[in-house]
Design an enzyme around this catalytic site. Structure first.
Site, PDB file in Angstrom:
ATOM      1  N   LYS A   1       0.235   9.689  -1.780  1.00  0.00           N
ATOM      2  CA  LYS A   1      -0.389   8.436  -2.207  1.00  0.00           C
ATOM      3  C   LYS A   1      -0.665   7.616  -0.952  1.00  0.00           C
ATOM      4  O   LYS A   1       0.067   7.721   0.042  1.00  0.00           O
ATOM      5  CB  LYS A   1       0.512   7.668  -3.182  1.00  0.00           C
ATOM      6  CG  LYS A   1       1.760   7.043  -2.552  1.00  0.00           C
ATOM      7  CD  LYS A   1       2.379   6.064  -3.512  1.00  0.00           C
ATOM      8  CE  LYS A   1       3.395   5.165  -2.811  1.00  0.00           C
ATOM      9  NZ  LYS A   1       4.588   5.842  -2.316  1.00  0.00           N
TER      10      LYS A   1
ATOM     11  N   ASP B   1       1.427 -16.093   7.498  1.00  0.00           N
ATOM     12  CA  ASP B   1       1.350 -14.678   7.142  1.00  0.00           C
ATOM     13  C   ASP B   1       1.373 -14.571   5.636  1.00  0.00           C
ATOM     14  O   ASP B   1       2.134 -15.267   4.979  1.00  0.00           O
ATOM     15  CB  ASP B   1       2.554 -13.930   7.718  1.00  0.00           C
ATOM     16  CG  ASP B   1       2.318 -13.579   9.176  1.00  0.00           C
ATOM     17  OD1 ASP B   1       1.148 -13.310   9.524  1.00  0.00           O
ATOM     18  OD2 ASP B   1       3.278 -13.594   9.956  1.00  0.00           O
TER      19      ASP B   1
ATOM     20  N   MET C   1      -0.545   7.231   4.625  1.00  0.00           N
ATOM     21  CA  MET C   1      -0.169   7.757   3.305  1.00  0.00           C
ATOM     22  C   MET C   1       1.246   8.300   3.402  1.00  0.00           C
ATOM     23  O   MET C   1       1.779   8.498   4.487  1.00  0.00           O
ATOM     24  CB  MET C   1      -1.138   8.848   2.868  1.00  0.00           C
ATOM     25  CG  MET C   1      -1.202  10.041   3.807  1.00  0.00           C
ATOM     26  SD  MET C   1      -2.285  11.310   3.157  1.00  0.00           S
ATOM     27  CE  MET C   1      -3.643  11.222   4.256  1.00  0.00           C
TER      28      MET C   1
ATOM     29  N   GLU D   1       7.529  -1.324  -2.302  1.00  0.00           N
ATOM     30  CA  GLU D   1       6.350  -0.860  -3.045  1.00  0.00           C
ATOM     31  C   GLU D   1       6.640   0.481  -3.713  1.00  0.00           C
ATOM     32  O   GLU D   1       6.327   0.698  -4.873  1.00  0.00           O
ATOM     33  CB  GLU D   1       5.140  -0.717  -2.114  1.00  0.00           C
ATOM     34  CG  GLU D   1       4.529  -2.032  -1.668  1.00  0.00           C
ATOM     35  CD  GLU D   1       5.220  -2.611  -0.441  1.00  0.00           C
ATOM     36  OE1 GLU D   1       6.196  -2.012   0.045  1.00  0.00           O
ATOM     37  OE2 GLU D   1       4.788  -3.690   0.017  1.00  0.00           O
TER      38      GLU D   1
END
Lengths: 566, 685
Positions: free
Chosen positions: B398, B311, B385, B352
């Site tokens: 985003k 992965d 999103m 993130e």
């Protein structure tokens, strides 16, 4: 040793090398069912044979169906020859009025020719009618060779094929081998031999009066036709007792050379056929190289020992090589050469008496056979015998690189090892156990020609030769009921107890998928692999016999150096 | 009363030759003399039978006052030692596992469980009465009574009893971190768990059986090798047994003791005696890496792996992509874009998201306040999103470029495609473009960059040298995937992977004959883990994944697979090396024993005594002693494994043939001679 002796060896080897590729290519085409230049002539004949015999030639067989067909064919052939030998007196083509064979000798002879051994406890001149020679022995010379090649082809198919259960059709392989490979070669080279002086007639032996005033009987018979297949099919059974030492069977130096070439040609060609069929000719050449190295080593020792001769004989003023039991037309080099060639393969034809070789010179034929006759070997049996050793070597080598061993992409696992080791067990068991029995039983010692280590060598050689289906003899060993029966059983197991596990091995391999090669797989055509293969053959194959050999030829040699002969 | 006992941490690896282990091994090697135990190993069984027989002959000769009693005694004693040394090797190999099993057993105390009935009532029952499907509740400081899946709640759990890792882990309902293991302890909060294993079948039970070797079965390769060794033993048995009548013929009668000595020297006792130790030690090495292999077969298969599926996230790259740049649309100030990016990720707790906040702060955010009045719109697989709805009606989003563009269009905007080249460029360079939008306006692109784990390229090179093909699995688009694949140095990649395409890839590789290994943790990895030849589940993963896999990595480190492959290879190599060594040894032994046997009948045979051994007795005894001592000398090699360097199969073969093949021929010549010299010096013969 002379330069000429070695030159002969070099020329011989060069010709073997030269015929390997064309013969192999041709055989690969024959057994892949492709068109050859003989197809237009032979294909209709082939069709007729299938129709007459009810062979469904498109049908494929599993390994055991293949093995069963092979066994059935061989056993029926055995029974047929037995009956023929037991009734030959009353049958045609018997100008010498040869009597029927005794039951135990007929059994021994029938097994012998069925198994491609051609061990002879009889003299052809006095014990065989022409019908028995032609319809019995020559028939078996063809089909036992074809059976051997068919098995080898089936074993190779097992390596080539993936995810299937079948190995081909025994009857088709048998027919095609006889029709496309053995018969055409035999016809052409049989005529060559007849041209060189080998008799080919059906009349009775001729009594002649020589100019010296002696009465002499000149044997005749259909020899030329039988001589060629005797070598080509690595059968080795002589028409006459003296085999290829006789001027009738082997009249000229040229026939001597050609006969040796015939013995090696198919065995060498099969290695190339193998490479061709597995689609990597380097694999075939690797096997060829291992065989060639063992051949050269054997010849060098035998030639050296025979050329060095016997120091005790030297002391009484007869310098030079050992000429006892040798045909003077051939001399030391050609005799040592013939002995090596005939025992590397399962031929067993002889042009000199192995019994009269020096101890070490006689050790070479013995060891050649103890290895299982894998140096070019019996037609077919040499190749599948070698493949058994290759599988064992791959298993050991494969572990050393840290992967489940693979040969030609096929994993060598439990079943493969099982069948390979089963096949490898046959030679030691069948050489040593009967020898042990014979060495202590009065019946076994009764017909020995010599005592001491040499007598022991005669017994050991006899069982080694019959087990390996070679058929050559240390002639000091004579026939009796004990040997007739025991060597018969030995020949039977020597043939089928190797062939059946080899077919089973092929069956197991055919069912596997092939793994693509990666840098994690070692190549099986490298020098190091060939070296390892030879190492396994020598250590597993030959050293097992070291205790036995050391009580025979080895100690005999050491005693000869101390001035004692047997 | 619930068990409040502090759980022992699983002990860290002991040394192989720990004193306690050695003492126990000595005891065990005597116990293993039981013929029923030896019968499992044909080679050593033959040695034991030989030892027993020579002992009988010793007693007979002693009673008869025969002069050969001393020699008989020496041979018998060394044959017993040969068996004992082999037993000792096996016992030492088992030792570390047994010690670990004992420690694990101590953690397996019978606790009470708080069973939750159908009607919601809670009842205290013994943990052993829990069955599959039962539900129980467990709170802080309590020991989890059985394996299960968390149904409700989340908790921090101390799993050190099993993993040896002291940092607590989070276990929560749903998702891929829902599995809890019986015997571990909840540190905080309360969870409701559904039982997934009956008593005796739990992870801990299996683990104990595995480390102890109780469940150990011979692996396929071990069986194949045993067959080969048995075949060789039969061959040598025939060679030696027939030597007796041969000697009778030659008038050189051999005593049974001498024949047995020759037999034991010829049969492959070195590999035969060490074979099971090698297998156990291999499993043990896997265990020391904190990986639970469910069978030896799996470890062996690891050595054969052709294709490794890895992965991308977590294995090749650090789990978290980092925002590194914000590229604005025409007419948008960088400052404004940073503000919007900051707002978009303020409530986004993913790594993130946090990296976007950090980047925005670096770029200098104007409005750095938390907005309590805003409504957070979480990410979902459908909308692809996330963002924020502000009280003033401003919507900030985003997400994946195509999703954002659709969202903007739906809101009545008319986005231009001026950012398309930027998006393309980011994707091509292996990054992930996130489009940032406010209401109907596309503000800019956030560049999320994948960070490669350090040293991955070297590891892939190493794998390539082993002949293993690496395939990166990622949900990224092919463009991004290709770039990362190239940068990391993997051989191939599968982009936009779904469980189905992954499964398809495994089947395709397998149908062309390759063995496939993979790691996984999620429930949707389970079918692929089951299909692959070597499936390693992360201990942090779901119960389904752990059950489908044939190994569980307690450290949950996906790169561990590479080490497992090396251990698998080492295991086979050790077997191969010792087999070669063992067979090659025979050459010297023939030269020691054969002349000794026949030199009296045939003095000329002394020519073959190339080692110039003192007397026939000392020659035979030296060979037998060498044969026994070589087993002891090779125990460390058998247990540690031969060194494995990935440098191409042919190179490895050459080196090992030289070392163990040629070495195996030479070493016993030296060894036997040395022993003979010592025996002579001590006047023992």
């Amino acid at each position: 040793m002379t330069g000429f002796g070695w030159l002969q060896a070099v020329i011989f080897f060069a010709i073997v090398l030269a015929v390997t590729k064309p013969l192999g290519t041709y055989m690969a085409r024959v057994f892949e069912g492709e068109r050859t230049w003989l197809t237009p002539v032979l294909a209709p004949l082939e069709k007729v044979i299938y129709r007459l015999c009810g062979v469904r030639d498109a049908e494929e067989m599993s390994w055991y169906a293949y093995a069963l067909s092979m066994l059935a064919f061989s056993l029926i052939g055995l029974a047929y020859l037995y009956v023929l030998l037991r009734t030959q007196k009353w049958l045609p083509f018997n100008p010498q009025h040869v009597d029927n064979m005794s039951p135990d000798l007929a059994w021994n002879t029938a097994v012998s020719f069925t198994t491609n051994t051609n061990w002879q406890f009889y003299s052809g001149e006095t014990a065989m009618s022409y019908l028995s020679q032609m319809a019995g022995l020559a028939w078996h010379n063809f089909v036992s060779a074809a059976v051997g090649i068919a098995i080898a082809v089936a074993v190779v198919r097992g390596l080539v094929r993936t995810n299937v259960k079948t190995l081909g059709n025994f009857w088709v392989d048998l027919t095609r081998c006889s029709l496309y490979v053995l018969l055409p070669t035999s016809i052409v080279l049989g005529l060559f031999l007849v041209w060189q002086g080998v008799p080919q007639n059906l009349h009775a032996y001729q009594a002649v009066h020589s100019i010296e005033g002696f009465a002499q009987t000149i044997t005749g018979g259909p020899m030329g036709s039988q001589e060629v297949i005797k070598e080509l099919g690595t059968n080795g059974g002589g028409f006459v007792n003296a085999n290829s030492a006789s001027p009738n069977e082997n009249p000229t130096p040229l026939t001597n050379f050609v006969e040796m070439l015939l013995i090696f040609s198919l065995g060498a060609g099969l290695t190339y056929m193998y490479g061709k069929m597995v689609k990597d000719t380097r694999q075939g050449w690797a096997i060829f190289s291992a065989m060639a190295i063992l051949f050269v080593a054997g010849f060098a020792v035998a030639y050296w020992a025979e050329a060095a001769g016997n120091p005790i004989v030297h002391q009484i003023g007869a310098a030079g090589g050992n000429l006892e039991g040798k045909e003077c037309r051939f001399g030391v080099a050609a005799s040592a050469f013939f002995a090596t060639v005939t025992t590397d393969t399962s031929c067993g034809a002889v042009n000199s008496m192995h019994d009269s070789f020096t101890a070490l010179g006689g050790l070479v034929p013995l060891v050649n056979m103890q290895l299982g006759e894998i140096v070019f070997g019996g037609v077919g049996s040499g190749l599948y015998g070698m493949i058994v050793f290759v599988v064992l070597t791959v298993f050991i080598a494969g572990l050393m690189v840290g992967r489940t061993p693979e040969y030609l992409g096929k994993k060598v696992e439990r079943r493969e090892v099982q069948f390979a080791i089963l096949a490898a067990l046959v030679t030691p068991v069948l050489c040593l156990v009967p020898t042990a029995i014979a060495a202590v039983l009065p019946a076994g010692l009764a017909t020995l020609g010599n005592n001491g280590p040499h007598g022991f060598s005669e017994i050991l050689y006899g069982f080694t030769s019959t087990n390996a289906n070679n058929g050559s003899a240390f002639a000091g060993l004579g026939p009796n009921l004990f040997y007739n029966l025991l060597t018969g059983v030995n020949m039977m197991f020597g043939r089928f107890a190797v062939a059946i596990p080899a077919l089973a091995l092929a069956g197991a391999l055919a069912g596997k998928k092939a793994i693509p090669e990666s840098s994690g797989t070692f190549t099986t055509h490298s020098a190091i692999f060939v070296a390892l293969l030879i190492g396994v053959i020598v250590i597993v194959g030959a050293l097992t016999f070291l205790p036995a050999d050391s009580l025979g030829p080895i100690v005999e040699h050491l005693l000869m150096l101390r001035g004692k002969l047997f | 009363m619930l068990s409040q006992r502090r759980l022992e941490r699983r002990p860290k690896a002991r040394s192989l030759f720990d004193r306690a282990i050695l003492t126990r091994a000595l005891r065990d090697s005597l116990r293993k003399l039981d013929p029923r135990w030896q019968a499992r190993n044909p080679v050593m069984f033959v040695v034991e039978v030989g030892a027993a027989a020579t002992t009988i002959f010793f007693v007979r000769d002693l009673v008869a006052h025969s002069g050969s009693a001393g020699f008989d005694f020496a041979i018998a004693a060394w044959l017993w030692f040969t068996v004992l040394f082999a037993n000792f090797a096996e016992a030492v190999a088992e030792g570390r596992g047994k010690a670990q099993a004992d420690a694990l057993r101590r953690t397996k105390s019978d606790t009470n469980a708080r069973l939750v009935r159908e009607n919601g009532a809670e009842e205290r029952v013994a943990s052993t009465s829990l069955r599959k499907g039962d539900r129980f509740v467990v709170e802080a400081r309590e020991v989890i009574p059985a394996d299960g899946d968390v149904l409700e709640g989340a908790a921090t759990v101390d799993e050190s009893a099993i993993t040896g890792e002291s940092a607590p882990v989070i276990r929560e309902s749903g998702g891929d971190r829902s599995a809890v293991t019986g015997g571990t302890r909840v540190l905080s909060d309360r969870i409701v768990v559904r039982v997934t294993a009956n008593p005796g079948e739990s992870f801990l039970d299996r683990m104990i059986r595995l480390v102890e070797g109780a469940a150990r079965q011979k692996t396929p390769n071990e069986i194949a090798l045993s067959i080969l060794l048995s075949g060789l033993t039969i061959i040598f048995l025939i060679a030696v047994a027939t030597l007796s009548p041969f000697s009778l013929y030659a008038g050189a009668h051999q005593s049974v003791t001498v024949l047995i000595a020759l037999l034991v020297c010829l049969i492959p006792t070195t590999i035969g005696g060490l074979l099971s130790a090698i297998g156990i030690a291999g499993m043990d090495r896997v265990m020391q890496r904190n990986v639970l292999a469910m069978s030896g077969r799996a470890v062996e298969a690891a050595g054969d792996v052709d294709t490794l599926l890895l992965d991308k996230t977590g294995t090749i790259t650090l789990g978290n992509r980092q925002a590194v740049e914000i590229i604005t649309s025409d007419g948008i100030a960088a400052q404004e874009a940073a503000d919007i990016a900051y707002l978009s990720s303020l409530a986004d707790e993913t790594p993130e998201g946090r990296s976007v906040v950090a980047l925005a702060q670096r770029l200098g955010v104007h409005d750095g306040q938390a907005r309590d009045d805003a409504v957070f719109v979480p990410f979902s697989a459908y909308t692809r999103m996330s963002g924020l709805d502000l009280p003033d009606g401003t919507k900030i989003r985003k997400g994946a470029p195509d999703s954002i563009l659709t969202w903007v269009r739906d809101a009545g905007g008319n986005p231009s495609d001026e950012l398309a080249p930027t998006i393309e460029r980011i994707a091509r360079s292996g990054g992930t473009p996130l489009l940032l939008a406010r209401n109907t306006l596309v503000v800019g692109v956030i560049y999320l960059k994948d960070i490669l784990k350090p040293n991955m390229t070297e590891r892939f090179n190493r794998l390539r040298a082993m002949g293993i093909r690496t395939v990166m699995i990622t949900g990224d688009n092919p463009l991004t995937a290709a770039t990362i694949a190239k940068e990391a140095g993997v051989d191939d990649f599968l982009a936009e992977a779904t469980p189905e395409t992954k499964m398809e890839l495994i089947k395709r590789e397998q149908s062309s004959g390759r063995l496939v290994a993979m790691t996984g943790d999620g429930t949707n990895d389970a079918p692929a883990l089951a299909q692959s030849d070597v499936g390693v589940a992360m201990n942090s993963g779901t119960q389904a994944a752990k059950e489908a896999a044939n190994m569980v990595d307690l450290d949950s480190d996906p790169t561990k697979l590479i080490e497992i492959v090396e251990i698998g290879k080492q295991l086979l190599m050790t077997r191969g090396a010792l087999t070669t060594f063992s067979i090659a040894n025979d050459v010297a032994k023939y030269f020691a024993i054969l002349p000794a046997m026949f030199v009296i009948a045939y003095p000329a045979m002394n020519v073959l005594n190339v080692m110039r051994l003192t007397t026939p007795q000392s020659a035979i005894l030296s060979a037998v002693i060498f044969n026994a001592l070589i087993i002891v000398a090779l125990i460390p090699l058998a247990l540690r494994g031969v060194r494995y360097e990935p440098k191409g199969a042919n190179r490895v073969l050459f080196e090992n043939v030289m070392l163990y093949g040629v070495g195996g021929i030479v070493v016993p010549f030296i060894g036997i001679k040395a022993i003979d010299v010592i025996l002579a010096a001590l006047h023992l013969t």
